[in-house]
Design a protein around this motif. Structure first.
Motif, PDB file in Angstrom:
ATOM      1  N   PHE A  40       0.826  -1.212   0.000  1.00 30.86           N
ATOM      2  CA  PHE A  40       0.000   0.000   0.000  1.00 30.86           C
ATOM      3  C   PHE A  40       0.862   1.264   0.000  1.00 30.86           C
ATOM      4  O   PHE A  40       0.619   2.200  -0.780  1.00 30.86           O
ATOM      5  CB  PHE A  40      -0.929   0.000   1.214  1.00 30.86           C
ATOM      6  CG  PHE A  40      -1.645   1.305   1.417  1.00 30.86           C
ATOM      7  CD1 PHE A  40      -2.717   1.663   0.598  1.00 30.86           C
ATOM      8  CD2 PHE A  40      -1.238   2.190   2.411  1.00 30.86           C
ATOM      9  CE1 PHE A  40      -3.368   2.873   0.774  1.00 30.86           C
ATOM     10  CE2 PHE A  40      -1.890   3.393   2.595  1.00 30.86           C
ATOM     11  CZ  PHE A  40      -2.955   3.744   1.777  1.00 30.86           C
ATOM     12  N   LEU A  41       1.884   1.301   0.865  1.00 33.29           N
ATOM     13  CA  LEU A  41       2.740   2.490   0.950  1.00 33.29           C
ATOM     14  C   LEU A  41       3.518   2.703  -0.347  1.00 33.29           C
ATOM     15  O   LEU A  41       3.745   3.847  -0.761  1.00 33.29           O
ATOM     16  CB  LEU A  41       3.696   2.360   2.138  1.00 33.29           C
ATOM     17  CG  LEU A  41       3.040   2.333   3.529  1.00 33.29           C
ATOM     18  CD1 LEU A  41       4.090   2.141   4.616  1.00 33.29           C
ATOM     19  CD2 LEU A  41       2.243   3.615   3.779  1.00 33.29           C
ATOM     20  N   ASN A  42       3.925   1.617  -0.986  1.00 28.56           N
ATOM     21  CA  ASN A  42       4.632   1.750  -2.270  1.00 28.56           C
ATOM     22  C   ASN A  42       3.731   2.352  -3.346  1.00 28.56           C
ATOM     23  O   ASN A  42       4.180   3.130  -4.194  1.00 28.56           O
ATOM     24  CB  ASN A  42       5.163   0.392  -2.727  1.00 28.56           C
ATOM     25  CG  ASN A  42       6.512   0.052  -2.102  1.00 28.56           C
ATOM     26  OD1 ASN A  42       7.397   0.908  -2.032  1.00 28.56           O
ATOM     27  ND2 ASN A  42       6.679  -1.182  -1.650  1.00 28.56           N
ATOM     28  N   GLN A  43       2.458   1.993  -3.312  1.00 36.03           N
ATOM     29  CA  GLN A  43       1.512   2.511  -4.316  1.00 36.03           C
ATOM     30  C   GLN A  43       1.261   4.016  -4.136  1.00 36.03           C
ATOM     31  O   GLN A  43       0.875   4.695  -5.084  1.00 36.03           O
ATOM     32  CB  GLN A  43       0.185   1.763  -4.210  1.00 36.03           C
ATOM     33  CG  GLN A  43       0.264   0.306  -4.652  1.00 36.03           C
ATOM     34  CD  GLN A  43      -1.017  -0.459  -4.363  1.00 36.03           C
ATOM     35  OE1 GLN A  43      -2.006   0.119  -3.904  1.00 36.03           O
ATOM     36  NE2 GLN A  43      -1.003  -1.761  -4.608  1.00 36.03           N
ATOM     37  N   GLU A  44       1.500   4.520  -2.934  1.00 30.86           N
ATOM     38  CA  GLU A  44       1.240   5.931  -2.651  1.00 30.86           C
ATOM     39  C   GLU A  44       2.271   6.860  -3.282  1.00 30.86           C
ATOM     40  O   GLU A  44       2.056   8.072  -3.383  1.00 30.86           O
ATOM     41  CB  GLU A  44       1.196   6.160  -1.135  1.00 30.86           C
ATOM     42  CG  GLU A  44      -0.022   5.578  -0.451  1.00 30.86           C
ATOM     43  CD  GLU A  44      -1.289   6.306  -0.875  1.00 30.86           C
ATOM     44  OE1 GLU A  44      -1.447   7.492  -0.550  1.00 30.86           O
ATOM     45  OE2 GLU A  44      -2.131   5.659  -1.536  1.00 30.86           O
ATOM     46  N   LYS A  45       3.438   6.327  -3.674  1.00 36.02           N
ATOM     47  CA  LYS A  45       4.469   7.109  -4.369  1.00 36.02           C
ATOM     48  C   LYS A  45       4.923   8.326  -3.544  1.00 36.02           C
ATOM     49  O   LYS A  45       4.856   9.477  -3.985  1.00 36.02           O
ATOM     50  CB  LYS A  45       3.973   7.591  -5.728  1.00 36.02           C
ATOM     51  CG  LYS A  45       3.474   6.489  -6.657  1.00 36.02           C
ATOM     52  CD  LYS A  45       4.588   5.509  -7.014  1.00 36.02           C
ATOM     53  CE  LYS A  45       4.091   4.435  -7.977  1.00 36.02           C
ATOM     54  NZ  LYS A  45       5.125   3.419  -8.265  1.00 36.02           N
ATOM     55  N   PHE A  46       5.381   8.059  -2.325  1.00 36.07           N
ATOM     56  CA  PHE A  46       5.898   9.143  -1.488  1.00 36.07           C
ATOM     57  C   PHE A  46       7.237   9.637  -2.032  1.00 36.07           C
ATOM     58  O   PHE A  46       7.988   8.890  -2.656  1.00 36.07           O
ATOM     59  CB  PHE A  46       6.077   8.668  -0.048  1.00 36.07           C
ATOM     60  CG  PHE A  46       4.780   8.333   0.633  1.00 36.07           C
ATOM     61  CD1 PHE A  46       3.948   9.344   1.086  1.00 36.07           C
ATOM     62  CD2 PHE A  46       4.387   7.014   0.808  1.00 36.07           C
ATOM     63  CE1 PHE A  46       2.748   9.044   1.708  1.00 36.07           C
ATOM     64  CE2 PHE A  46       3.195   6.700   1.426  1.00 36.07           C
ATOM     65  CZ  PHE A  46       2.372   7.716   1.879  1.00 36.07           C
ATOM     66  N   TYR A  47       7.522  10.910  -1.758  1.00 39.23           N
ATOM     67  CA  TYR A  47       8.789  11.486  -2.206  1.00 39.23           C
ATOM     68  C   TYR A  47       9.892  11.271  -1.171  1.00 39.23           C
ATOM     69  O   TYR A  47      11.043  11.017  -1.514  1.00 39.23           O
ATOM     70  CB  TYR A  47       8.633  12.985  -2.480  1.00 39.23           C
ATOM     71  CG  TYR A  47       9.866  13.604  -3.091  1.00 39.23           C
ATOM     72  CD1 TYR A  47      10.063  13.594  -4.474  1.00 39.23           C
ATOM     73  CD2 TYR A  47      10.857  14.163  -2.290  1.00 39.23           C
ATOM     74  CE1 TYR A  47      11.203  14.128  -5.036  1.00 39.23           C
ATOM     75  CE2 TYR A  47      12.009  14.701  -2.853  1.00 39.23           C
ATOM     76  CZ  TYR A  47      12.176  14.683  -4.223  1.00 39.23           C
ATOM     77  OH  TYR A  47      13.314  15.202  -4.779  1.00 39.23           O
ATOM     78  N   ILE A  48       9.525  11.377   0.108  1.00 41.55           N
ATOM     79  CA  ILE A  48      10.525  11.305   1.172  1.00 41.55           C
ATOM     80  C   ILE A  48       9.871  10.769   2.440  1.00 41.55           C
ATOM     81  O   ILE A  48       8.650  10.891   2.626  1.00 41.55           O
ATOM     82  CB  ILE A  48      11.151  12.700   1.424  1.00 41.55           C
ATOM     83  CG1 ILE A  48      12.466  12.587   2.214  1.00 41.55           C
ATOM     84  CG2 ILE A  48      10.167  13.636   2.133  1.00 41.55           C
ATOM     85  CD1 ILE A  48      13.268  13.880   2.245  1.00 41.55           C
ATOM     86  N   VAL A  49      10.682  10.155   3.314  1.00 41.60           N
ATOM     87  CA  VAL A  49      10.228   9.643   4.605  1.00 41.60           C
ATOM     88  C   VAL A  49      10.850  10.485   5.714  1.00 41.60           C
ATOM     89  O   VAL A  49      12.038  10.802   5.679  1.00 41.60           O
ATOM     90  CB  VAL A  49      10.640   8.163   4.794  1.00 41.60           C
ATOM     91  CG1 VAL A  49      10.264   7.675   6.191  1.00 41.60           C
ATOM     92  CG2 VAL A  49       9.994   7.288   3.734  1.00 41.60           C
TER      93      VAL A  49
END
Length: 525
Positions: free
Chosen positions: A134-143
């Motif tokens: 799920f988190l990979n699908q969200e396409k975050f830029y940075i953590v």
């Protein structure tokens, strides 16, 4: 034509870049509770308030905040709950640890036991493929991760995203971060020393410096099993590598309390992030405080994760001491856990949770009795409130040494508390106005910083987003082997050269002496 096209392309790129910056998708990771979660909640809200898209990934279970009522957040949260067996074992361990804190029997063994539990928890976290998908699908830029629990680094690495580390403690992990820390004037954790050390204290501090290396290696080995279980053989990161891979490091410290020390370009201090101008307290609290008259009131809280005192004798002595002071006392203590056979002092009000920041900013506030956690101390400094500390574990003893060195408070070890001694300390810190004066001085230092902590956090993270990473801020020493960092190869080279020169000089002198002796013999013959 070409000359006119270039500026337009540049302007277009700038517009696209600013659009991406304003709407950057940020994942905050918090795998610890208590003050760690409260700190990360504030950090997440800062980015939401400035136009970024934030989601928090947090673990629910061990290390929750007793008495604190969770409120709705302006950002979505992805959570998971640990299994009951693990939680029962963790609660049992934590209960035993609390007793050790109050009796002075805690040590490094307790810390390593906690790290073992966190490593076990990390295995369960890393196995949640549904959450990672799920988190990979969200396409975050940075953590942006809370760095106390090492598992947060493995989560960011598993997602393959750049990350920024927020550490709610002091510089206790300086070695793994690569911070220059000369033992001659930078006190090591947990030495209990100040920056002004005599010869024997510097000897002690040097050994503590070496001990830090050993501690870091032990923790690294504990979490190596996480790396082995969840990363390919040819790309298994060590905890040290993950620490040094962070684009930025933020520490919950401020030099109004911290001793001056060298930092690196990617390391920043945001102590006091949670300290804010006080809001009015509830009417029932205001009525209780009003009964104190000019004597004012005292706030007692021993941290967001400790809601009661497990040693009845200590509780009895503290309660007796409070009964003998003229101030009203607001004590964060779970009323349901108060012993039935112990009568509560008439001037004491128990509360499951207190809004500490608002109470500290009240005009009748006189003293904060605290365990010495950094969030509490930063708020006390911000509001100019003297401190009486009861250090329990971790960096708390060292934090309170700094408070005492800044002349804004004192501390007493929990197993040394007696009614007379505790009441005497309360009287002394409240009635001796030098403590209040020193606290106000440190408050001016904190409040007059050119850039408030929220602006620093926001500005530096946006700088990383804008520039595409923080490689330009990290020192080359991260890529050097330890013997090059310590210049051992250079020292060996210089020593060899000096030794060779001395050897040649000795040989020449011996040759000349031998030559002169031979000539003298020839003349005599």
């Amino acid at each position: 034509m070409a000359g006119g096209r270039a500026p337009r392309v540049l302007i277009l790129l700038c517009i696209l870049h600013l659009h991406c910056l304003q709407g950057a998708k940020i994942l905050t990771v918090c795998l610890a509770g208590g003050s760690h979660y409260l700190f990360m909640d504030d950090a997440s809200r800062i980015f939401i308030d400035n136009g970024h898209d934030v989601r928090m990934f947090r673990q629910i279970g061990n290390g929750t905040t007793p008495g604190y009522e969770m409120t709705s957040t302006p950002y979505p949260v992805t959570t998971y709950t640990l299994d009951d067996k693990y939680l029962k074992e963790f609660d049992k361990m934590f209960e035993q640890s609390q007793k050790e804190y109050f009796t002075g029997n805690s040590g490094f063994t307790s810390y390593f036991t906690l790290m073992d539990f966190l490593a076990e928890q990390c295995q369960a976290t890393m196995n949640r493929t549904d959450i990672f998908d799920f988190l990979n699908q969200e396409k975050f830029y940075i953590v942006i991760l809370e760095a106390f629990n090492p598992c947060a680094f493995f989560v960011a690495e598993k997602l393959g995203l750049p990350y920024v580390a927020l550490f709610t403690g002091g510089f206790i992990n300086f070695m793994s971060v690569g911070l220059p820390s000369p033992p001659s004037y930078v006190p090591m954790f947990p030495s209990g020393l100040t920056n002004r050390m005599n010869f024997l204290e510097r000897v002690k501090n040097t050994f503590m410096y070496l001990g830090t290396y050993v501690m870091d290696k032990i923790v690294e080995s504990i979490f190596s099993r996480v790396s082995e279980a969840h990363f390919p053989v040819d790309s298994r990161p060590s905890l040290l590598e993950l620490h040094r891979k962070a684009e930025l490091w933020f520490y919950n410290v401020d030099f109004s309390m911290e001793f001056a020390r060298p930092l690196l370009p990617h390391v920043h201090c945001i102590g006091g992030l949670r300290a804010k101008p006080a809001k009015p307290v509830s009417q029932d609290l205001e009525d209780f405080i009003a009964e104190s008259g000019d004597s004012g009131f005292v706030v007692v809280t021993l941290g967001s994760m400790i809601s009661s005192i497990p040693i009845t004798d200590i509780l009895r002595e503290m309660n007796s001491a409070f009964a003998s002071v003229p101030q009203k006392v607001i004590w964060r203590y779970k009323a349901s856990q108060w012993p039935e056979d112990l009568k509560l002092a008439p001037n004491v009000k128990l509360m499951d949770w207190v809004n500490q920041n608002d109470l500290l900013g009240h005009p009748k506030m006189r003293l904060l009795v605290t365990h010495g956690g950094l969030n509490s101390l930063m708020e006390a400094i911000y509001h100019g409130v003297p401190v009486l500390g009861i250090p329990l574990f971790g960096d708390q003893p060292d934090n309170l040494v700094k408070i005492k060195a800044k002349l804004m408070g004192e501390y007493i070890l929990p197993y040394e508390i007696t009614s007379d001694k505790f009441a005497g300390a309360i009287h002394r810190v409240i009635e001796n106005k030098s403590y209040k004066t020193a606290a106000m001085k440190q408050s001016v230092i904190m409040r007059s910083r050119p850039f408030p902590p929220d602006q620093q956090l926001l500005g530096w993270v946006e700088h990383i987003i804008r520039s595409g990473g923080g490689g330009h801020l990290r020192p080359y020493s991260y890529q050097q082997p330890w013997y090059q960092q310590l210049l051992l190869d250079v020292i060996l080279f210089i020593f060899s050269c000096v030794a060779l020169i001395i050897y040649i000089i000795v040989k020449v002198i011996r040759f000349l002496i031998h030559l002169l002796c031979n000539r003298k013999k020839q003349k005599q013959n």
